[in-house]
Scaffold this motif. Structure first.
Motif, PDB file in Angstrom:
ATOM      1  N   UNK A   1      38.237   8.979  14.456  1.00 21.98           N
ATOM      2  CA  UNK A   1      37.647   9.259  15.772  1.00 21.98           C
ATOM      3  C   UNK A   1      37.855   8.084  16.726  1.00 21.98           C
ATOM      4  N   UNK A   2      37.858   6.864  16.172  1.00 20.97           N
ATOM      5  CA  UNK A   2      38.115   5.682  16.990  1.00 20.97           C
ATOM      6  C   UNK A   2      39.536   5.710  17.544  1.00 20.97           C
ATOM      7  N   UNK A   3      40.513   6.030  16.692  1.00 21.92           N
ATOM      8  CA  UNK A   3      41.908   6.106  17.130  1.00 21.92           C
ATOM      9  C   UNK A   3      42.064   7.163  18.227  1.00 21.92           C
ATOM     10  N   UNK A   4      41.402   8.297  18.042  1.00 26.99           N
ATOM     11  CA  UNK A   4      41.483   9.366  19.044  1.00 26.99           C
ATOM     12  C   UNK A   4      40.892   8.922  20.379  1.00 26.99           C
ATOM     13  N   UNK A   5      39.756   8.209  20.312  1.00 28.18           N
ATOM     14  CA  UNK A   5      39.102   7.791  21.555  1.00 28.18           C
ATOM     15  C   UNK A   5      39.939   6.758  22.303  1.00 28.18           C
ATOM     16  N   UNK A   6      40.482   5.783  21.592  1.00 28.01           N
ATOM     17  CA  UNK A   6      41.247   4.722  22.251  1.00 28.01           C
ATOM     18  C   UNK A   6      42.588   5.234  22.771  1.00 28.01           C
ATOM     19  N   UNK A   7      43.233   6.108  21.993  1.00 29.30           N
ATOM     20  CA  UNK A   7      44.548   6.617  22.391  1.00 29.30           C
ATOM     21  C   UNK A   7      44.460   7.783  23.362  1.00 29.30           C
ATOM     22  N   UNK A   8      43.262   8.330  23.541  1.00 30.40           N
ATOM     23  CA  UNK A   8      43.016   9.452  24.440  1.00 30.40           C
ATOM     24  C   UNK A   8      43.845  10.684  24.074  1.00 30.40           C
ATOM     25  N   UNK A   9      44.021  10.870  22.777  1.00 32.16           N
ATOM     26  CA  UNK A   9      44.667  12.066  22.244  1.00 32.16           C
ATOM     27  C   UNK A   9      44.070  12.310  20.870  1.00 32.16           C
ATOM     28  N   UNK A  10      44.427  13.409  20.240  1.00 33.18           N
ATOM     29  CA  UNK A  10      43.870  13.678  18.915  1.00 33.18           C
ATOM     30  C   UNK A  10      44.462  12.718  17.894  1.00 33.18           C
ATOM     31  N   UNK A  11      43.738  12.497  16.814  1.00 32.50           N
ATOM     32  CA  UNK A  11      44.220  11.615  15.756  1.00 32.50           C
ATOM     33  C   UNK A  11      45.558  12.117  15.211  1.00 32.50           C
ATOM     34  N   UNK A  12      45.634  13.398  14.877  1.00 34.33           N
ATOM     35  CA  UNK A  12      46.859  13.951  14.290  1.00 34.33           C
ATOM     36  C   UNK A  12      48.035  13.838  15.251  1.00 34.33           C
ATOM     37  N   UNK A  13      47.777  14.015  16.547  1.00 38.42           N
ATOM     38  CA  UNK A  13      48.849  13.908  17.538  1.00 38.42           C
ATOM     39  C   UNK A  13      49.343  12.467  17.650  1.00 38.42           C
ATOM     40  N   UNK A  14      48.408  11.508  17.581  1.00 40.32           N
ATOM     41  CA  UNK A  14      48.799  10.095  17.668  1.00 40.32           C
ATOM     42  C   UNK A  14      49.674   9.705  16.479  1.00 40.32           C
ATOM     43  N   UNK A  15      49.254  10.079  15.275  1.00 38.16           N
ATOM     44  CA  UNK A  15      50.020   9.727  14.078  1.00 38.16           C
ATOM     45  C   UNK A  15      51.400  10.389  14.118  1.00 38.16           C
ATOM     46  N   UNK A  16      51.427  11.650  14.552  1.00 34.24           N
ATOM     47  CA  UNK A  16      52.703  12.376  14.618  1.00 34.24           C
ATOM     48  C   UNK A  16      53.646  11.753  15.635  1.00 34.24           C
ATOM     49  N   UNK A  17      53.135  11.469  16.833  1.00 37.10           N
ATOM     50  CA  UNK A  17      53.984  10.949  17.905  1.00 37.10           C
ATOM     51  C   UNK A  17      54.375   9.489  17.704  1.00 37.10           C
TER      52      UNK A  17
END
Length: 567
Positions: free
Chosen positions: A187-203
């Motif tokens: 949830x921290x990664x999602x909040x800081x990156x302003x996208x979903x966790x799965x989308x951040x890891x994928x991209x």
């Protein structure tokens, strides 16, 4: 016991390696032989991928991905890799730190104050190393009455965190492995990156590395070429039940080829850099100190260290849900081996066997002189005074010490015991592959013994399960409530046995150990230590188990003065 002037401890051979020897050329048939037991059309199987000097030199499947439809495993079959997916969470955090968007030393409450309402600070780094003090969710759920088939959502998990925050603070001296800590990190990664966790890891990770066959299972995602997980049951294989826990996004399916690409990133970074890899492969921090680099030592990325024939082996393993996976890396050799299986059983030894093929010629055996020590002669009467049942107050387990053929022996369970050779009248050397010393305190009653392994010491106390205090069980009967779990237990006495009852848990029999301390006959009910006030009345008990902070259950007042006894 026969007088032993000198005893030799047999130690396993250790080895060193020489970089002057070239790596062996390994054929596919040699690798096939390692995995031959899975190469059949009527059983679940295994897939293997090998990265050697930056090149994928072997990817192959053995056995069946789906028994119902007779679909074989190939190099492109997707498996659930369970805990291994946490490596991507850690790497994502290191990428964000490198970009200046966070620091691993940051208090998690800076980003998610409502989600983590503890009064004390908990850093991102602590959650990575599982030292944030959060209870292990599997243990806590079981103690709170949750069953394996219950749907346990993220909101349920956060409510459990809120309940714990009301009664306990974090403990940085021990590691409590908790999925809930990594749920917070997602949830921290999602909040800081302003996208979903799965989308951040994928991209940010999968796409740049070419990991096109890595897919997150987000509440029923259709995943092509997915292996079905199985378990062995009464000589047959059955489907693994569905996973009802919906707390983590890191429910990841991937292939051995994709994981080889991931191992390549850790060998020669493409999206990261040497600084990130150094941190990722750095030792974990417990109580503000880095752990020792010894076998089983935990690293930042969640993997562990093993001295394999004299060289550094980093590995990460998971066995759950009918799947089993392992990633093994040898930094000194630029070698990595990935294995994934779907028979629900550990398969890591096969990966180690495959890696040994490639590095065998680097290993040159050299013997080490066996350790010597002088023993002391003790009579059978002197040895007999140490006999008895002992309660390990650190690890919540029972041990038996007894004399067999004039030798004192330390018994852990059927077929698992070690000789104790006297060094003095109350100090013994345990005969094991590592140095273990047992020191008895002859001045105490009941007798106590300290088991010393390196810097770690366990304290054991001799107990009598039929002692006088065990005959007054009614004093423990009543209802007890725990804030940390938001649940109550009732304790009753039936047919001379103290029972723990819960509306969603089958009765747990509590067996007496040392005074006012019981252990349950069901997993996780390791130690119940009752407390009394100055008048001798029970005020509650401390429930202890591996994976949780001690949980306090307060005894509730009886309204109708009717004891919950069934004598």
């Amino acid at each position: 016991m026969k007088n032993l002037c000198t005893l030799l401890l047999s130690l396993s051979m250790i080895t060193s390696f020489s970089q002057e020897v070239k790596k062996r050329n390994i054929s596919s048939s040699q690798i096939d032989e390692i995995f031959a037991q899975w190469n059949a059309q009527n059983i679940p199987g295994i897939a293997v991928g090998i990265l050697n000097d930056g090149k994928i030199v072997h990817t192959k499947g053995y056995g069946m991905a789906n028994l119902e439809h007779q679909i074989p495993i190939t190099f492109s079959t997707k498996f659930n890799i369970g805990d291994l997916a946490k490596e991507f969470t850690v790497y994502a955090l290191l990428l964000l730190e490198e970009r200046g968007q966070l620091s691993l030393k940051d208090d998690i409450r800076k980003y998610l104050p409502k989600r983590v309402p503890f009064s004390n600070a908990i850093s991102i780094q602590q959650l990575i190393h599982h030292t944030g003090g959060l209870n292990n969710d599997v243990v806590a759920k079981s103690l709170a009455g949750w069953n394996d088939e219950d749907i346990f959502t993220k909101e349920h998990a956060y409510q459990m965190i809120h309940n714990q925050s009301k009664s306990t603070t974090n403990n940085t001296e021990v590691q409590l492995f908790s999925e809930m800590g990594f749920m917070i990190l997602e949830d921290l990664i999602a909040k800081i990156s302003k996208t979903s966790y799965s989308n951040f890891i994928t991209k940010e990770i999968f796409e740049p590395l070419g990991m096109t066959n890595s897919v997150f299972d987000i509440q029923g995602t259709i995943i092509k070429n997915k292996a079905q997980g199985y378990f062995s049951h009464q000589g047959k294989f059955i489907n693994s039940p569905a996973n009802y826990a919906h707390t983590l996004v890191t429910d990841l399916y991937t292939t051995v080829e994709d994981m080889c690409l991931w191992a390549k990133e850790l060998e020669s970074p493409k999206i990261g850099n040497e600084n990130i890899i150094k941190k990722f492969d750095g030792l974990s921090i417990i109580n503000k100190k880095r752990v020792r680099e010894e076998n089983m030592a935990l690293y930042t990325g969640g993997h562990r260290f093993w001295n394999f024939r004299g060289t550094k082996k980093l590995y990460h393993t998971d066995v759950s849900g009918g799947y089993a996976s392992k990633l093994i890396r040898y930094p000194d050799y630029n070698l990595a081996v990935v294995i994934m299986g779907n028979d629900g059983a550990y398969n890591g030894y096969a990966g180690t066997g495959a890696s040994a093929l490639f590095i065998e010629d680097f290993l040159e055996s050299r013997s080490i002189e066996p350790t010597k020590f002088v023993s002391k002669k003790l009579s059978a009467k002197q040895l007999a005074k140490f006999e008895g049942n002992y309660w390990d107050i650190n690890n919540y387990s029972t041990r038996k010490i007894h004399v067999v053929n004039d030798t004192l022996r330390y018994h852990r369970g059927p077929g698992n015991e070690s000789a104790l050779v006297p060094l003095s009248k109350d100090s013994f050397q345990m005969i094991t592959s590592i140095e273990v010393i047992a020191k008895f305190d002859s001045k105490t009653d009941p007798k106590k013994v300290s088991i010393i392994v390196g810097d770690n010491t366990s304290h054991l106390v001799r107990y009598n399960p039929k002692a006088n205090w065990t005959k007054s069980l009614n004093q423990y009967a009543g209802t007890y409530y725990a804030k940390a779990l938001n649940t109550s237990y009732s304790l009753t006495v039936k047919e001379g046995k103290l029972l723990l009852n819960h509306q969603r848990i089958s009765p747990v029999q509590l067996d007496p150990k040392i005074p006012n301390v019981f252990t349950g006959n069901r997993r996780h009910f390791s130690s119940l230590a009752f407390k009394k006030d100055k008048n001798g009345n029970i005020t509650g008990f401390q429930l202890s188990a591996n994976g949780i902070n001690d949980i306090w259950f307060k005894k509730e007042k009886v309204k109708d003065k009717t004891l919950l006894s069934m004598n």
